[in-house]
Motif scaffolding. Sequence first.
Motif, PDB file in Angstrom:
ATOM      1  N   THR A  21       0.833  -1.201   0.000  1.00 41.43           N
ATOM      2  CA  THR A  21       0.000   0.000   0.000  1.00 41.43           C
ATOM      3  C   THR A  21       0.867   1.251   0.000  1.00 41.43           C
ATOM      4  N   PHE A  27       0.532  -6.914   1.984  1.00 41.85           N
ATOM      5  CA  PHE A  27      -0.517  -7.902   2.151  1.00 41.85           C
ATOM      6  C   PHE A  27      -0.273  -9.044   1.178  1.00 41.85           C
ATOM      7  N   VAL A  29      -1.943 -11.813  -0.958  1.00 42.86           N
ATOM      8  CA  VAL A  29      -3.277 -11.967  -1.531  1.00 42.86           C
ATOM      9  C   VAL A  29      -3.419 -13.360  -2.118  1.00 42.86           C
ATOM     10  N   ALA A  32      -8.531 -14.096  -4.019  1.00 47.01           N
ATOM     11  CA  ALA A  32      -9.286 -12.847  -4.127  1.00 47.01           C
ATOM     12  C   ALA A  32      -9.932 -12.750  -5.505  1.00 47.01           C
ATOM     13  N   LEU A  48      -7.714  -2.177  -3.289  1.00 44.94           N
ATOM     14  CA  LEU A  48      -7.937  -3.333  -2.422  1.00 44.94           C
ATOM     15  C   LEU A  48      -9.269  -3.215  -1.712  1.00 44.94           C
ATOM     16  N   GLU A  49     -10.012  -4.304  -1.672  1.00 44.16           N
ATOM     17  CA  GLU A  49     -11.215  -4.375  -0.845  1.00 44.16           C
ATOM     18  C   GLU A  49     -11.002  -5.509   0.136  1.00 44.16           C
ATOM     19  N   PHE A  50     -11.367  -5.262   1.387  1.00 44.85           N
ATOM     20  CA  PHE A  50     -11.119  -6.208   2.467  1.00 44.85           C
ATOM     21  C   PHE A  50     -12.410  -6.879   2.915  1.00 44.85           C
ATOM     22  N   THR A  57      -7.757  -8.227   7.856  1.00 47.95           N
ATOM     23  CA  THR A  57      -6.661  -7.903   6.935  1.00 47.95           C
ATOM     24  C   THR A  57      -6.708  -8.834   5.734  1.00 47.95           C
ATOM     25  N   VAL A  59      -7.665  -9.596   2.143  1.00 47.37           N
ATOM     26  CA  VAL A  59      -8.046  -8.939   0.899  1.00 47.37           C
ATOM     27  C   VAL A  59      -8.995  -9.872   0.137  1.00 47.37           C
ATOM     28  N   LEU A  62      -9.422  -7.345  -5.768  1.00 49.67           N
ATOM     29  CA  LEU A  62      -8.467  -6.411  -6.356  1.00 49.67           C
ATOM     30  C   LEU A  62      -9.089  -5.856  -7.632  1.00 49.67           C
TER      31      LEU A  62
END
Length: 66
Positions: A21, A27, A29, A32, A48-50, A57, A59, A62
Motif C-alpha cells: 500500500t 498484504f 493476496v 481474491a 484493495l477491498e477487504f 486484513t 483482501v 483487487l
Amino acid sequence: MWAIVGRWVADQDGGFGVVTTEACEEFVVRDAVIESDAPLRAGDRVWLEFASGAESTSVTKLVKAR
C-alpha cells in the motif's frame, strides 16, 4: 485503499502474490476476486477491498486501475 503489485504469480483463478500500500503495508493476496482486463503483473496499481470487520486484513477483491 490503493496498492502496487509487488510479486504476482498468475494462474487460472487469477493468481496470488504480494501488494504494497501507499503506507508501505504489505498484504499477501490469495483467493481474491480480480477485476482486470488483463492478468496482473508486478508494478500494476490496484484498489484493495477487504473482508468485512474492523480487524480484518483479508483482501477479498483487487480492482486494477485503468
